[in-house]
Write a protein that holds these residues in place. Sequence first.
Motif, PDB file in Angstrom:
ATOM      1  N   TYR A   1      -4.338  16.948   3.966  1.00 19.95           N
ATOM      2  CA  TYR A   1      -5.420  16.845   2.990  1.00 19.95           C
ATOM      3  C   TYR A   1      -6.668  17.509   3.558  1.00 19.95           C
ATOM      4  N   PRO A   2      -7.493  18.116   2.717  1.00 17.05           N
ATOM      5  CA  PRO A   2      -8.688  18.804   3.207  1.00 17.05           C
ATOM      6  C   PRO A   2      -9.828  17.839   3.497  1.00 17.05           C
ATOM      7  N   LYS A   3     -10.865  18.361   4.123  1.00 17.10           N
ATOM      8  CA  LYS A   3     -12.098  17.630   4.357  1.00 17.10           C
ATOM      9  C   LYS A   3     -13.096  17.993   3.252  1.00 17.10           C
TER      10      LYS A   3
ATOM     11  N   CYS B   1       0.822  -1.217   0.000  1.00 13.87           N
ATOM     12  CA  CYS B   1       0.000   0.000   0.000  1.00 13.87           C
ATOM     13  C   CYS B   1       0.854   1.265   0.000  1.00 13.87           C
ATOM     14  N   GLU B   2       1.924   1.247   0.791  1.00 20.34           N
ATOM     15  CA  GLU B   2       2.708   2.470   0.992  1.00 20.34           C
ATOM     16  C   GLU B   2       3.705   2.723  -0.121  1.00 20.34           C
TER      17      GLU B   2
ATOM     18  N   SER C   1      -5.634   8.129   4.994  1.00 16.33           N
ATOM     19  CA  SER C   1      -4.332   7.785   5.576  1.00 16.33           C
ATOM     20  C   SER C   1      -3.410   8.995   5.688  1.00 16.33           C
ATOM     21  N   ASN C   2      -3.923  10.164   5.346  1.00 13.06           N
ATOM     22  CA  ASN C   2      -3.145  11.408   5.354  1.00 13.06           C
ATOM     23  C   ASN C   2      -1.887  11.297   4.502  1.00 13.06           C
ATOM     24  N   GLY C   3      -2.025  10.585   3.379  1.00 13.37           N
ATOM     25  CA  GLY C   3      -0.947  10.516   2.401  1.00 13.37           C
ATOM     26  C   GLY C   3       0.002   9.350   2.564  1.00 13.37           C
TER      27      GLY C   3
ATOM     28  N   THR D   1     -18.461  12.268   4.419  1.00  8.89           N
ATOM     29  CA  THR D   1     -17.440  13.304   4.561  1.00  8.89           C
ATOM     30  C   THR D   1     -16.089  12.615   4.762  1.00  8.89           C
ATOM     31  N   ILE D   2     -15.152  12.924   3.879  1.00 11.13           N
ATOM     32  CA  ILE D   2     -13.844  12.271   3.886  1.00 11.13           C
ATOM     33  C   ILE D   2     -12.791  13.264   4.388  1.00 11.13           C
ATOM     34  N   ALA D   3     -11.968  12.793   5.323  1.00 12.22           N
ATOM     35  CA  ALA D   3     -10.895  13.619   5.885  1.00 12.22           C
ATOM     36  C   ALA D   3      -9.829  12.690   6.453  1.00 12.22           C
ATOM     37  N   PRO D   4      -8.620  13.175   6.661  1.00  5.59           N
ATOM     38  CA  PRO D   4      -7.601  12.335   7.296  1.00  5.59           C
ATOM     39  C   PRO D   4      -8.050  11.856   8.672  1.00  5.59           C
ATOM     40  N   ALA D   5      -7.721  10.616   9.008  1.00  7.74           N
ATOM     41  CA  ALA D   5      -8.033  10.092  10.336  1.00  7.74           C
ATOM     42  C   ALA D   5      -7.292  10.922  11.388  1.00  7.74           C
TER      43      ALA D   5
END
Length: 312
Positions: free
Chosen positions: A282-284, A27-28, A230-232, A263-267
């Motif tokens: 990353y934005p929401k 994944c990474e 995953s905030n990138g 609504t999607i945003a970094p955990a």
Amino acid sequence: MTIPVIDFSKLDGEDRAKTMAQIDNGCEEWGFFQLVNHGIPLELLERVKKVCSECFKLEREEAFKDSMPVQLLNDLLEGNNGDSEQLKNVDWEDVFTLVDDKEWPSQPPEFKETMMEYRRELKKLAEKMMDIMAENLGLEKGYMKKAFCGGEEPENQPFFGTKVSHYPPCPRPELMNGLRAHTDAGGVILLFQDDKVNGLEILKDGNWIDVQPMANTIVINTGDQIEVLSNGRYKSVWHRVLALQNGNRRSIASFYNPSLKATIAPAPELLNCSTVEDAQEYPKFVFGDYMTVYAKQKFLPKQPRFQAAVTM
């Protein structure tokens, strides 16, 4: 260089930690990897190959000969005011999408029963893979599925669709794209690709790498929403399909996506400060807004798509 191949059956044995690490690396570092021993019955996969190939021959093949890509290429080759620039904006692909509440192809007769069974198995595998990703990211089990919901109502649950594609032989493949380079908009994608005809490539470290055909494997790749959650750490990867002069490539991609109202945003657990607003890379945004942007910008750089969805 080849994408990772992971034995999924070892997840439940003494090699669990090693297998989890392999999936995390897939994944990474890659964004794409192949699963063997994934638990989908091989007999079912053989039936899926058979009914999808027969469906194309019985219902789709003749119509494709009159499709826009074929007409544009013929106009160019025959000198009928054809424009090679137009060919850059079309794909040499026959495609239809299967969702539970829409009409399905009627031929062959066993198509719907087979593909419904296949989709049930793939959906379970998608949810299991999302829980594995969450565990590797240090998130609670079920986090991603919950994040993909837009509410408790059935219509606001995550969306699961299956795209059935064929890439027929192209007489001038140097002039055409099978499918233009893009990242996938949604969450987790599970691809059952042709095991004889290649053509799928991913972009890694500036080079296009072939996703090698392997019998009865399921290719996993992460979409844009996994990158955001995953905030990138897990990035969606650019990929494309080449047009080929020989072979008729079959591709069956199932995608587990958020509800359009989600609504999607970094955990928050993946952010390095006390508040989401201060630290998120990353934005929401609302996934439906993102899809509106994606429909217009699918083949353009992805980072501006995230920002454009915020402003809607």
